[in-house]
Scaffold this active site. Structure first.
Site, PDB file in Angstrom:
ATOM      1  N   THR A 125       0.883  -1.309   0.086  1.00 14.87           N
ATOM      2  CA  THR A 125      -0.095   0.105  -0.032  1.00 14.87           C
ATOM      3  C   THR A 125       0.818   1.400  -0.238  1.00 14.87           C
ATOM      4  O   THR A 125       1.781   1.450   0.752  1.00 14.87           O
ATOM      5  CB  THR A 125      -0.977  -0.003   1.282  1.00 14.87           C
ATOM      6  OG1 THR A 125      -1.304   1.320   1.142  1.00 14.87           O
ATOM      7  CG2 THR A 125      -0.228  -0.014   2.504  1.00 14.87           C
ATOM      8  N   ASP A 126       0.624   2.231  -0.362  1.00  7.94           N
ATOM      9  CA  ASP A 126       0.725   3.063  -0.811  1.00  7.94           C
ATOM     10  C   ASP A 126       0.547   4.232   1.198  1.00  7.94           C
ATOM     11  O   ASP A 126       1.557   5.121   1.138  1.00  7.94           O
ATOM     12  CB  ASP A 126       0.573   4.961  -1.171  1.00  7.94           C
ATOM     13  CG  ASP A 126      -0.887   5.084  -1.133  1.00  7.94           C
ATOM     14  OD1 ASP A 126      -1.829   4.540   0.011  1.00  7.94           O
ATOM     15  OD2 ASP A 126      -2.060   5.798  -2.325  1.00  7.94           O
ATOM     16  N   GLU A 127       0.116   3.742   1.539  1.00  8.40           N
ATOM     17  CA  GLU A 127       0.376   4.020   3.143  1.00  8.40           C
ATOM     18  C   GLU A 127       1.808   3.770   3.925  1.00  8.40           C
ATOM     19  O   GLU A 127       1.949   4.279   4.495  1.00  8.40           O
ATOM     20  CB  GLU A 127      -0.386   3.415   3.875  1.00  8.40           C
ATOM     21  CG  GLU A 127      -2.097   4.365   3.305  1.00  8.40           C
ATOM     22  CD  GLU A 127      -3.453   3.593   4.438  1.00  8.40           C
ATOM     23  OE1 GLU A 127      -3.099   3.523   5.668  1.00  8.40           O
ATOM     24  OE2 GLU A 127      -4.673   3.066   3.833  1.00  8.40           O
ATOM     25  N   TYR A 153      -1.791  -0.623  11.169  1.00 10.31           N
ATOM     26  CA  TYR A 153      -1.921  -1.169  10.193  1.00 10.31           C
ATOM     27  C   TYR A 153      -0.717  -1.345   8.764  1.00 10.31           C
ATOM     28  O   TYR A 153      -0.289  -1.774   8.800  1.00 10.31           O
ATOM     29  CB  TYR A 153      -3.225  -0.807   8.651  1.00 10.31           C
ATOM     30  CG  TYR A 153      -3.250  -1.153   7.750  1.00 10.31           C
ATOM     31  CD1 TYR A 153      -3.146  -2.131   7.089  1.00 10.31           C
ATOM     32  CD2 TYR A 153      -3.342  -0.071   6.887  1.00 10.31           C
ATOM     33  CE1 TYR A 153      -2.964  -2.164   6.228  1.00 10.31           C
ATOM     34  CE2 TYR A 153      -3.144  -0.241   5.456  1.00 10.31           C
ATOM     35  CZ  TYR A 153      -3.381  -1.550   5.075  1.00 10.31           C
ATOM     36  OH  TYR A 153      -3.090  -1.759   3.850  1.00 10.31           O
ATOM     37  N   LYS A 157       2.457  -3.191   7.285  1.00  6.99           N
ATOM     38  CA  LYS A 157       2.828  -3.041   5.863  1.00  6.99           C
ATOM     39  C   LYS A 157       3.912  -3.491   5.783  1.00  6.99           C
ATOM     40  O   LYS A 157       4.695  -3.890   4.600  1.00  6.99           O
ATOM     41  CB  LYS A 157       1.434  -2.647   4.999  1.00  6.99           C
ATOM     42  CG  LYS A 157       0.183  -3.204   5.146  1.00  6.99           C
ATOM     43  CD  LYS A 157      -0.747  -4.689   4.720  1.00  6.99           C
ATOM     44  CE  LYS A 157      -0.273  -4.379   3.427  1.00  6.99           C
ATOM     45  NZ  LYS A 157      -0.800  -5.816   2.481  1.00  6.99           N
TER      46      LYS A 157
HETATM   47  P1  NAD Z   1     -10.169  -6.922   2.873  1.00  7.26           P
HETATM   48  O1  NAD Z   1      -9.893  -6.179   3.936  1.00  7.26           O
HETATM   49  O2  NAD Z   1     -11.790  -6.329   1.720  1.00  7.26           O
HETATM   50  O3  NAD Z   1      -9.881  -9.004   2.602  1.00  7.26           O
HETATM   51  C1  NAD Z   1      -8.722  -8.789   3.166  1.00  7.26           C
HETATM   52  C2  NAD Z   1      -8.800 -10.113   3.611  1.00  7.26           C
HETATM   53  O4  NAD Z   1      -7.556 -11.677   3.827  1.00  7.26           O
HETATM   54  C3  NAD Z   1     -10.221 -10.801   3.668  1.00  7.26           C
HETATM   55  O5  NAD Z   1     -10.852 -12.152   2.708  1.00  7.26           O
HETATM   56  C4  NAD Z   1      -9.736 -11.971   4.542  1.00  7.26           C
HETATM   57  O6  NAD Z   1     -10.581 -12.993   5.235  1.00  7.26           O
HETATM   58  C5  NAD Z   1      -8.566 -12.585   4.139  1.00  7.26           C
HETATM   59  N1  NAD Z   1      -7.542 -12.666   5.609  1.00  7.26           N
HETATM   60  C6  NAD Z   1      -7.333 -11.436   6.318  1.00  7.26           C
HETATM   61  N2  NAD Z   1      -6.637 -12.340   7.394  1.00  7.26           N
HETATM   62  C7  NAD Z   1      -6.328 -13.483   7.275  1.00  7.26           C
HETATM   63  C8  NAD Z   1      -5.577 -14.887   7.262  1.00  7.26           C
HETATM   64  N3  NAD Z   1      -4.689 -15.017   8.430  1.00  7.26           N
HETATM   65  N4  NAD Z   1      -5.522 -15.640   6.608  1.00  7.26           N
HETATM   66  C9  NAD Z   1      -5.707 -16.005   5.599  1.00  7.26           C
HETATM   67  N5  NAD Z   1      -6.782 -15.016   5.098  1.00  7.26           N
HETATM   68  C10 NAD Z   1      -6.884 -13.745   6.189  1.00  7.26           C
HETATM   69  O7  NAD Z   1      -9.070  -6.365   2.264  1.00  7.26           O
HETATM   70  P2  NAD Z   1      -8.798  -4.881   1.224  1.00  7.26           P
HETATM   71  O8  NAD Z   1      -9.036  -4.132   1.336  1.00  7.26           O
HETATM   72  O9  NAD Z   1      -8.954  -6.118  -0.570  1.00  7.26           O
HETATM   73  O10 NAD Z   1      -6.566  -5.099   0.256  1.00  7.26           O
HETATM   74  C11 NAD Z   1      -6.417  -6.535   0.222  1.00  7.26           C
HETATM   75  C12 NAD Z   1      -4.770  -6.156  -0.022  1.00  7.26           C
HETATM   76  O11 NAD Z   1      -4.625  -5.063  -0.424  1.00  7.26           O
HETATM   77  C13 NAD Z   1      -4.089  -6.275   1.274  1.00  7.26           C
HETATM   78  O12 NAD Z   1      -3.077  -6.882   1.708  1.00  7.26           O
HETATM   79  C14 NAD Z   1      -4.241  -4.109   1.934  1.00  7.26           C
HETATM   80  O13 NAD Z   1      -2.903  -4.618   2.576  1.00  7.26           O
HETATM   81  C15 NAD Z   1      -4.050  -4.708   0.440  1.00  7.26           C
HETATM   82  N6  NAD Z   1      -4.270  -2.363  -0.198  1.00  7.26           N
HETATM   83  C16 NAD Z   1      -5.814  -2.251  -0.360  1.00  7.26           C
HETATM   84  C17 NAD Z   1      -5.588  -1.119  -0.573  1.00  7.26           C
HETATM   85  C18 NAD Z   1      -7.530  -0.706  -0.192  1.00  7.26           C
HETATM   86  O14 NAD Z   1      -7.964   0.712  -0.688  1.00  7.26           O
HETATM   87  N7  NAD Z   1      -8.230  -1.710  -0.665  1.00  7.26           N
HETATM   88  C19 NAD Z   1      -4.749  -0.102  -1.205  1.00  7.26           C
HETATM   89  C20 NAD Z   1      -3.394  -0.694  -0.957  1.00  7.26           C
HETATM   90  C21 NAD Z   1      -3.170  -1.991  -0.700  1.00  7.26           C
HETATM   91  P1  TYD Z   2     -10.249   4.349   4.900  1.00  9.50           P
HETATM   92  O1  TYD Z   2     -11.298   3.779   3.853  1.00  9.50           O
HETATM   93  O2  TYD Z   2     -10.491   3.151   6.068  1.00  9.50           O
HETATM   94  O3  TYD Z   2      -9.247   3.988   4.146  1.00  9.50           O
HETATM   95  P2  TYD Z   2      -8.141   4.893   4.128  1.00  9.50           P
HETATM   96  O4  TYD Z   2      -7.989   5.034   5.967  1.00  9.50           O
HETATM   97  O5  TYD Z   2      -6.665   3.525   4.536  1.00  9.50           O
HETATM   98  O6  TYD Z   2      -7.326   5.416   3.845  1.00  9.50           O
HETATM   99  O7  TYD Z   2     -10.861   6.249   4.841  1.00  9.50           O
HETATM  100  C1  TYD Z   2     -10.353   6.880   3.771  1.00  9.50           C
HETATM  101  C2  TYD Z   2     -10.562   7.948   4.432  1.00  9.50           C
HETATM  102  O8  TYD Z   2     -12.182   8.677   4.615  1.00  9.50           O
HETATM  103  C3  TYD Z   2      -9.267   8.496   5.781  1.00  9.50           C
HETATM  104  O9  TYD Z   2      -9.061  10.065   4.600  1.00  9.50           O
HETATM  105  C4  TYD Z   2     -10.311   8.503   6.369  1.00  9.50           C
HETATM  106  C5  TYD Z   2     -11.543   8.886   6.153  1.00  9.50           C
HETATM  107  N1  TYD Z   2     -13.038   8.352   6.495  1.00  9.50           N
HETATM  108  C6  TYD Z   2     -13.694   9.093   7.050  1.00  9.50           C
HETATM  109  O10 TYD Z   2     -14.228  10.046   7.541  1.00  9.50           O
HETATM  110  N2  TYD Z   2     -15.037   8.568   7.635  1.00  9.50           N
HETATM  111  C7  TYD Z   2     -15.522   7.027   7.682  1.00  9.50           C
HETATM  112  O11 TYD Z   2     -16.160   6.447   8.597  1.00  9.50           O
HETATM  113  C8  TYD Z   2     -14.353   6.544   7.163  1.00  9.50           C
HETATM  114  C9  TYD Z   2     -14.135   5.376   7.646  1.00  9.50           C
HETATM  115  C10 TYD Z   2     -13.581   6.939   7.048  1.00  9.50           C
END
Ligand code: NAD
Ligand code: TYD
Length: 375
Positions: A125-127, A153, A157
Site C-alpha cells: 500500500t502507499d500508506e 496497519y 504492511k
Molecule cells: P479486505 O480486508 O477486503 O480483504 C482481506 C482478505 O484477507 C479477507 O478476505 C480476509 O478474510 C483475508 N484474511 C485476513 N487475514 C487472513 C489470514 N490470516 N489468512 C488468510 N486470509 C486472511 O482487504 P482489501 O481491501 O481487499 O486489501 C487487500 C490487500 O490490498 C491488503 O494486503 C491491503 O493491505 C492491500 N491494499 C488495499 C488497498 C485498499 O484501498 N483497499 C489499497 C492498497 C493496498
Molecule cells: P478508509 O476507507 O478507511 O481508507 P484509508 O484510511 O486506508 O485511506 O478511509 C478513507 C478516508 O476516509 C480516510 O481519510 C478516513 C476517512 N473516513 C471518514 O471520514 N469516515 C469514515 O467513517 C471512514 C471509515 C473513513
C-alpha cells in the site's frame, strides 16, 4: 500457470480472481482465505464451479496448512492480498495486524522458497510512505520515498515489505511488490469510506466524516489495480517495487457529497465526527515507473468508476445487507458509539471541490510532522 491468491474472499483479491479467470482462462487459480470478518465466500459464488478455480479455507500464518497446500498444488506464482486492512481497527487492536500482515507474509515466503515458487508478489500500500502535506501538491510518493508509517496497519504492511525485500536479497526469492493507492469498486467491505457512505446514505443514516473531511486520498478503480498486478507478474522485474495510482486525488468531504448527490440524499446527513488518531493528510502516487516500464495507465475515470460502484451497491443489496445484519453491527457500535459528534465552526470546505484545485493547508496537528524527503 498455477497461481495461489491469498485473501481472495476480500475486496481486491476477489476482483483479482474474477479478472484473472477471465483474462487468462489457461491459468489455474487457488484462493486461500481464512474468512475473517472481511472475507465473504458469497463474493466468490460465481467462480466456485469454475474447473480452474479452487477455494481453500486456511490462515496464512498456519505453516502446516500452507506447506501442505503448496506441496499439493506446486504453485508457480503466489499473490498475497491476505491482510488485516482497516486502519481504524488497527488502532483498536494492532496485534492481529502484526500476526497476519507480518508473520503471515513470512510464512507464505518460507513456503514459496521451499516449493520453488517462480514469483512471490506482495500486494502492499502507499500508506507505507506515511503522508504528504496538503500545502505541497507538487510532492508525490515514488518508489524511493522513505518508509515513514503512521498507523499500526501501515507499519505492519511496511514491516512485511521489508521482509519481502530481505527474502529477495538473502535467499534470492523472486519477489515483486506493488504499492497501490486507495481502491474503490464492487465487493468493498462497508466499513471503508466509499461503501460505508453509500450504504449509510441509502438507509438515510448519518454519514460520519472524520475531522473536517479535508484529508486527500488518490482513488483508483479496483479493476485498474488488478490489471497492474497482472502486468507486474508477467513483465515486472524481480526485486522491484512498483507504485500504482491514478493521479485522482479527492478530499473525503467531496466524495461524500458526490455520493449524496448521486443518490438524491441531503447533505444534512453528513456529521463531522472526532478525527482518526494519527490521521494521514494526503496520499498521492507518482506512477511513472509502472507506466514507463510496463505501459500501465489507469483506464477508469473517477466519474465513471464511482457511478459504476454506486450502481453495483444498488443492484447488490443482498451482498451488503447480509454483512450489515451480522457481526458488523457490533463492530460499528464499538467504533462509532463512543465518537462524539464534533460541532466545530462550519468546515472550510462547503462547496464541492473541483479536483483540479489545490487542496487546503493541513491542520496544525499534522503540520508538526517533518516534511518527507522525497527521493
Ligand atoms: P479486505 O480486508 O477486503 O480483504 C482481506 C482478505 O484477507 C479477507 O478476505 C480476509 O478474510 C483475508 N484474511 C485476513 N487475514 C487472513 C489470514 N490470516 N489468512 C488468510 N486470509 C486472511 O482487504 P482489501 O481491501 O481487499 O486489501 C487487500 C490487500 O490490498 C491488503 O494486503 C491491503 O493491505 C492491500 N491494499 C488495499 C488497498 C485498499 O484501498 N483497499 C489499497 C492498497 C493496498
Ligand atoms: P478508509 O476507507 O478507511 O481508507 P484509508 O484510511 O486506508 O485511506 O478511509 C478513507 C478516508 O476516509 C480516510 O481519510 C478516513 C476517512 N473516513 C471518514 O471520514 N469516515 C469514515 O467513517 C471512514 C471509515 C473513513
Amino acid at each position: 500457470m498455477t497461481i495461489i491468491v491469498t485473501g481472495g474472499a476480500g475486496f481486491i483479491g476477489s476482483n483479482f480472481i474474477y479478472y484473472m479467470l477471465d483474462a487468462h482462462p489457461e491459468d489455474r487459480v487457488i484462493c486461500v482465505d481464512k474468512l475473517t470478518y472481511a472475507g465473504n465466500l458469497s463474493t466468490l459464488k460465481d467462480v466456485m464451479d469454475n474447473p480452474n478455480f479452487r477455494f481453500v479455507k486456511a490462515d496464512i500464518c498456519d505453516r502446516e496448512a500452507i506447506y501442505q497446500l503448496f506441496a499439493e498444488e506446486k504453485p508457480d506464482v503466489v499473490v498475497n492480498f491476505a491482510a488485516e486492512s482497516h486502519v481504524d481497527r488497527s488502532i483498536l487492536n494492532p496485534e492481529v495486524f502484526l500476526q497476519t500482515n507480518v508473520i503471515g507474509t513470512a510464512t507464505l515466503m518460507d513456503a514459496s522458497r521451499k516449493f520453488g515458487v517462480k514469483r512471490y508478489h506482495q500486494v502492499s500500500t502507499d500508506e507505507v510512505y506515511g503522508d504528504l502535506p496538503l500545502d505541497r501538491p507538487d510532492l508525490f510518493f515514488t518508489e524511493t520515498t522513505p518508509i515513514h508509517t503512521s498507523s499500526p496497519y501501515s507499519s505492519s504492511k511496511a514491516g512485511a515489505d521489508l521482509l519481502v525485500l530481505a527474502y529477495h536479497r538473502t535467499y534470492g526469492l523472486p519477489v515483486t511488490i506493488s504499492r497501490c493507492s486507495n481502491n474503490y469498486g464492487p465487493y468493498h467491505f462497508p466499513e471503508k469510506l466509499i461503501p460505508l457512505m453509500i450504504t449509510k446514505a441509502l438507509a438515510d443514516e448519518p454519514l460520519p466524516v472524520y475531522g473536517e473531511g479535508i484529508n486527500v486520498r488518490d482513488w483508483l478503480y479496483v479493476e485498474d489495480h488488478c490489471k497492474a498486478i497482472d502486468l507486474i507478474l508477467r513483465n515486472g522485474r524481480v526485486g522491484e517495487v512498483y507504485n500504482i495510482g491514478g493521479h485522482n486525488e479527492m478530499r473525503n468531504i467531496d466524495i461524500v457529497k458526490m455520493i449524496c448527490k448521486a443518490l438524491g440524499k441531503p447533505e444534512s446527513l453528513i456529521k463531522y465526527v472526532e478525527d482518526r488518531k494519527g490521521h494521514d493528510m494526503r496520499y498521492a502516487i507518482d506512477p511513472t515507473k509502472i507506466h514507463s516500464e510496463l505501459g500501465w495507465l489507469p483506464e477508469t475515470k473517477f466519474v465513471d468508476g464511482i457511478r459504476k460502484t454506486i450502481d453495483w451497491y444498488l443492484t447488490h443489496r443482498e451482498w451488503w445487507e447480509e454483512i450489515l445484519s451480522g457481526e458488523y453491527q457490533a463492530y460499528y457500535e464499538k467504533m462509532y458509539g463512543a465518537r462524539e459528534e464534533l460541532k466545530p465552526e462550519a468546515p472550510k470546505s462547503d462547496e464541492t471541490k473541483n479536483p483540479d484545485e489545490t487542496p487546503e493547508t493541513p491542520k496544525p496537528d499534522d503540520s508538526k510532522r517533518e516534511p518527507l524527503p522525497i527521493g
